[in-house]
Design a protein around this motif. Structure first.
Motif, mmCIF file in Angstrom:
data_model
loop_
_atom_site.group_PDB
_atom_site.id
_atom_site.type_symbol
_atom_site.label_atom_id
_atom_site.label_comp_id
_atom_site.label_asym_id
_atom_site.label_seq_id
_atom_site.Cartn_x
_atom_site.Cartn_y
_atom_site.Cartn_z
ATOM 1 N N UNK A 46 50.464 43.647 35.387
ATOM 2 C CA UNK A 46 51.172 43.569 34.109
ATOM 3 C C UNK A 46 51.369 44.939 33.484
ATOM 4 N N UNK A 47 50.660 45.935 33.979
ATOM 5 C CA UNK A 47 50.784 47.267 33.391
ATOM 6 C C UNK A 47 51.806 48.126 34.120
ATOM 7 N N UNK A 48 52.335 47.628 35.238
ATOM 8 C CA UNK A 48 53.340 48.398 35.966
ATOM 9 C C UNK A 48 54.624 48.461 35.141
ATOM 10 N N UNK A 49 55.494 49.400 35.503
ATOM 11 C CA UNK A 49 56.793 49.502 34.859
ATOM 12 C C UNK A 49 57.864 49.244 35.899
ATOM 13 N N UNK A 50 58.603 48.151 35.823
ATOM 14 C CA UNK A 50 58.411 47.061 34.871
ATOM 15 C C UNK A 50 57.234 46.176 35.298
ATOM 16 N N UNK A 51 56.712 45.389 34.346
ATOM 17 C CA UNK A 51 55.648 44.447 34.688
ATOM 18 C C UNK A 51 56.045 43.618 35.901
ATOM 19 N N UNK A 52 55.108 43.448 36.803
ATOM 20 C CA UNK A 52 55.418 42.872 38.102
ATOM 21 C C UNK A 52 55.399 41.340 38.142
ATOM 22 N N UNK A 53 56.490 40.799 38.660
ATOM 23 C CA UNK A 53 56.500 39.371 38.960
ATOM 24 C C UNK A 53 55.748 39.203 40.270
ATOM 25 N N UNK A 54 54.809 38.275 40.290
ATOM 26 C CA UNK A 54 53.934 38.211 41.465
ATOM 27 C C UNK A 54 53.329 36.820 41.643
ATOM 28 N N UNK A 55 52.825 36.581 42.817
ATOM 29 C CA UNK A 55 52.158 35.312 43.101
ATOM 30 C C UNK A 55 50.715 35.427 42.662
ATOM 31 N N UNK A 56 50.302 34.539 41.816
ATOM 32 C CA UNK A 56 48.919 34.595 41.358
ATOM 33 C C UNK A 56 47.976 34.115 42.452
ATOM 34 N N UNK A 57 47.015 34.964 42.752
ATOM 35 C CA UNK A 57 46.035 34.644 43.793
ATOM 36 C C UNK A 57 44.861 33.930 43.139
ATOM 37 N N UNK A 58 44.646 32.671 43.425
ATOM 38 C CA UNK A 58 43.577 31.923 42.746
ATOM 39 C C UNK A 58 42.220 32.174 43.396
ATOM 40 N N UNK A 59 41.754 33.404 43.304
ATOM 41 C CA UNK A 59 40.535 33.797 44.020
ATOM 42 C C UNK A 59 39.301 33.052 43.536
ATOM 43 N N UNK A 60 39.199 32.890 42.230
ATOM 44 C CA UNK A 60 38.030 32.190 41.712
ATOM 45 C C UNK A 60 38.029 30.740 42.194
ATOM 46 N N UNK A 61 39.203 30.134 42.219
ATOM 47 C CA UNK A 61 39.309 28.769 42.726
ATOM 48 C C UNK A 61 38.875 28.713 44.187
ATOM 49 N N UNK A 119 41.228 50.361 38.262
ATOM 50 C CA UNK A 119 42.114 50.472 39.433
ATOM 51 C C UNK A 119 43.555 50.744 39.029
ATOM 52 N N UNK A 120 43.976 50.239 37.891
ATOM 53 C CA UNK A 120 45.379 50.404 37.532
ATOM 54 C C UNK A 120 45.680 51.753 36.890
ATOM 55 N N UNK A 121 44.632 52.543 36.613
ATOM 56 C CA UNK A 121 44.838 53.798 35.876
ATOM 57 C C UNK A 121 45.852 54.705 36.569
ATOM 58 N N UNK A 122 45.828 54.719 37.893
ATOM 59 C CA UNK A 122 46.724 55.627 38.611
ATOM 60 C C UNK A 122 48.136 55.066 38.710
ATOM 61 N N UNK A 123 48.302 53.795 38.396
ATOM 62 C CA UNK A 123 49.636 53.197 38.513
ATOM 63 C C UNK A 123 50.385 53.206 37.188
ATOM 64 N N UNK A 124 49.694 53.622 36.140
ATOM 65 C CA UNK A 124 50.382 53.685 34.852
ATOM 66 C C UNK A 124 51.416 54.803 34.872
ATOM 67 N N UNK A 125 52.345 54.759 33.901
ATOM 68 C CA UNK A 125 53.333 55.819 33.753
ATOM 69 C C UNK A 125 53.121 56.491 32.407
ATOM 70 N N UNK A 126 52.693 57.737 32.369
ATOM 71 C CA UNK A 126 52.265 58.546 33.507
ATOM 72 C C UNK A 126 50.869 58.131 33.963
ATOM 73 N N UNK A 127 50.507 58.492 35.191
ATOM 74 C CA UNK A 127 49.149 58.208 35.675
ATOM 75 C C UNK A 127 48.117 58.718 34.671
ATOM 76 N N UNK A 128 47.132 57.897 34.413
ATOM 77 C CA UNK A 128 46.206 58.142 33.309
ATOM 78 C C UNK A 128 45.050 59.080 33.646
ATOM 79 N N UNK A 129 44.885 60.079 32.798
ATOM 80 C CA UNK A 129 43.679 60.910 32.869
ATOM 81 C C UNK A 129 42.568 60.105 32.208
ATOM 82 N N UNK A 130 41.441 60.005 32.876
ATOM 83 C CA UNK A 130 40.414 59.095 32.361
ATOM 84 C C UNK A 130 39.027 59.474 32.851
#
Lengths: 342, 342
Positions: free
Chosen positions: A293-308, B290-301
């Motif tokens: 959800x933090x990608x640009x643009x937020x990613x449409x994706x298949x939810x992996x039901x890992x806990x299930x 894990x998502x820190x590097x995929x942000x725009x811009x990649x996050x210093x953290x």
DNA sequence: TTGAAAGCGCTAACAA
DNA sequence: TTGTTAGCGCTTTCAA
């Protein structure tokens, strides 16, 4: 060396309740054939002494441990900081918290698999859950004869063909994702596939193909490039896909990527080449990783039901231990999380 | 009902080796006072029979279990799909794999804490590791008297003040992050703080403040807004920060955010307002999710050494169980991962 | 240095 | 329905 004071034992309960140890044992274990008044006396004594049965002693006598092992290959836990893993553990733990079973987390050293083997066979656990990622791993072949095992993810090893497993329906999920791209009007749908030595990689490719070509036979010119589930490999695969159309128009207007990591890499390359998402190329990923959800643009994706998945694994194993006969194969459905990338 | 065939017992080893069971036990447990030839005979018998000691029987007799419980509050495992948690478990498991201890993962139902309490006190484990996130949780008060416990993260509960814990040095880390912003030439450094009922939130705020103001006393006009560690709260906090300067110039040129989730939200808002990162506002996060590097811009953290934390917790507990006297408080250092956002 | 023997706390025939 | 009685497999005094 008799137990005096300290932790109350079954014997002390028996004394207080004025019955034999056997009767106390029956009451504690919920046997029906106990006189109501005797049971009442025992319950009172249990409450009074704040008695808690000792599981170790119980195990020794009953030859059951009430312990279930969750085995994770070392590589998963170190090299791959696999985001898939945590929810599985949580699901297992949650499912087990409703039972009397206790979870033993075991990191299986791949350097010396006998250690794990011996542990499992050493009467320490009643059954095992194996989160298997690797095709090459033969450690568990044959083990299933001595100990109930349930695999998470279909084992590719043919010798494990009749094993119990719980898996996400990767093929159906891939069809779901690809169909979504069709539904939003895309006509040339490419695929960035994952490792072909794992069911996840294989099945997602197959699912994509069945929607795109109508059958499951590969074609020489199909729009597929292969990665290894890492972000970098996704970027490289996208480059190759784009390079197929050097000079000419773009050969595709959408891509289904076999996991979110690779999708992140692919989107990065798309942007670097000045292409817009989803304008020029719609992208659907797989896993619904936390960063999706933090990608640009937020990613449409298949939810992996890992806990299930974890929960179902635990349920199947518990069912087997209870003598019931759960289905050998359990497939878990998924759903698509539609965001902005497609 | 004697044990015949099947799993070899200590008694069978004794018979083959021509010694008593006591001697076999001594050899197996590495006692020194055994004649070399007797030991050799036992070892030969062990190898011949492929003997593996039964841990359950050993536990019953020795009153030790060789089991360590890792307790995770239910809320962590469900509501927060906390990315911090998985590496901790991995670290613990890895550290324990070098020992004879086995890991018991326990989801502590917050609805009925007595269940966990009874389990721990029921002689099922030798010690416990508690990953505590919540200030309000009083479940473990007093438990430490009966069972060795090591906390992950400093317990804020004052009654737990003298407990053993391992923690990341949040204050030092916050200073590290804030100083980095100073080093790259920023002068007005704001802070988006996390929940103030957790040490992580409190200490990161304190660390920031000590660099910015030179002391630790809060000032009425300081550039702080508070969130609850969620992405959305980070976005809201950033909005409030920006709204402070309505009309006038931006009041700050950098912000240290108490975790990456909130940083992601803050960056989103910055972009929405047409501000550039790091051009207008440099951003440093915390956790290295894990998502820190995929942000725009990649996050210093600040990299959160969660696996190390888990490993150290396990080490401290093992040390205590071995009768050694490890320091009550262990602080783990962190390092900054410099990417593009600052 | 070794072995005999008494437990550890509980379950599970078996007999009553 | 109940109690008696053997164990479960190992550790650990204690005496030799």
């Amino acid at each position: 060396m008799k137990n005096t004071g300290g932790v109350p034992t079954l014997e002390m309960v028996a004394a207080v309740a004025g019955v034999s140890r056997a009767t106390v044992s029956r009451v504690v274990n919920g046997s029906t054939s106990v006189a109501p008044e005797a049971a009442a006396a025992v319950h009172a004594a249990v409450a009074e002494l704040n008695y808690v049965p000792n599981r170790v002693a119980r195990s020794l006598a009953s030859r059951r441990t009430d312990v279930i092992a969750l085995i994770v290959p070392e590589s998963t836990s170190t090299v791959f900081a696999d985001p898939f893993f945590a929810p599985v553990v949580r699901g297992v733990a949650r499912a087990l918290s409703d039972t009397d079973y206790t979870l033993n987390l075991l990191i299986a050293s791949e350097a010396r698999p006998e250690k794990t083997r011996r542990y499992l066979l050493g009467g320490n656990v009643d059954g095992a859950l194996v989160v298997s990622h690797h095709a090459e791993d033969h450690s568990y072949v044959g083990l299933g004869d001595s100990l109930p095992i349930v695999f998470g993810g279909r084992p590719v090893n043919p010798e494990l063909a009749d094993a119990h497993y719980v898996d996400v329906d990767n093929q159906a999920s891939a069809r779901l994702a690809t169909s979504h791209l069709v539904d939003i009007g895309r006509h040339r749908i490419a695929h960035i596939a994952g490792r072909q030595d794992m069911p996840a990689g294989i099945d997602r490719l197959t699912g994509w193909r069945s929607v795109v070509t109508g059958d499951s036979a590969p074609r020489p010119d199909e729009l597929v490039e292969f990665g290894d589930f890492t972000q970098e490999s996704g970027a490289v695969a996208m480059q190759r896909l784009l390079d197929r159309a050097t000079g000419g128009p773009l050969a595709f207007d959408a891509v289904f990527v076999a996991n979110d990591q690779m999708a992140a890499g692919a989107i990065r390359v798309l942007h670097e080449r000045g292409l817009s998402v989803p304008g020029d190329v719609a992208v659907v990923g797989y896993d619904d990783d936390t960063f999706a959800s933090t990608l640009t643009p937020p990613l449409t994706t298949v939810h992996q039901p890992s806990a299930d998945l974890g929960a179902r694994m635990a349920e199947v194993l518990v069912a087997r231990l209870a003598g019931r006969n759960p289905p050998r194969h359990t497939l878990i459905p998924t759903h698509l999380v539609v965001r902005a990338s497609a």
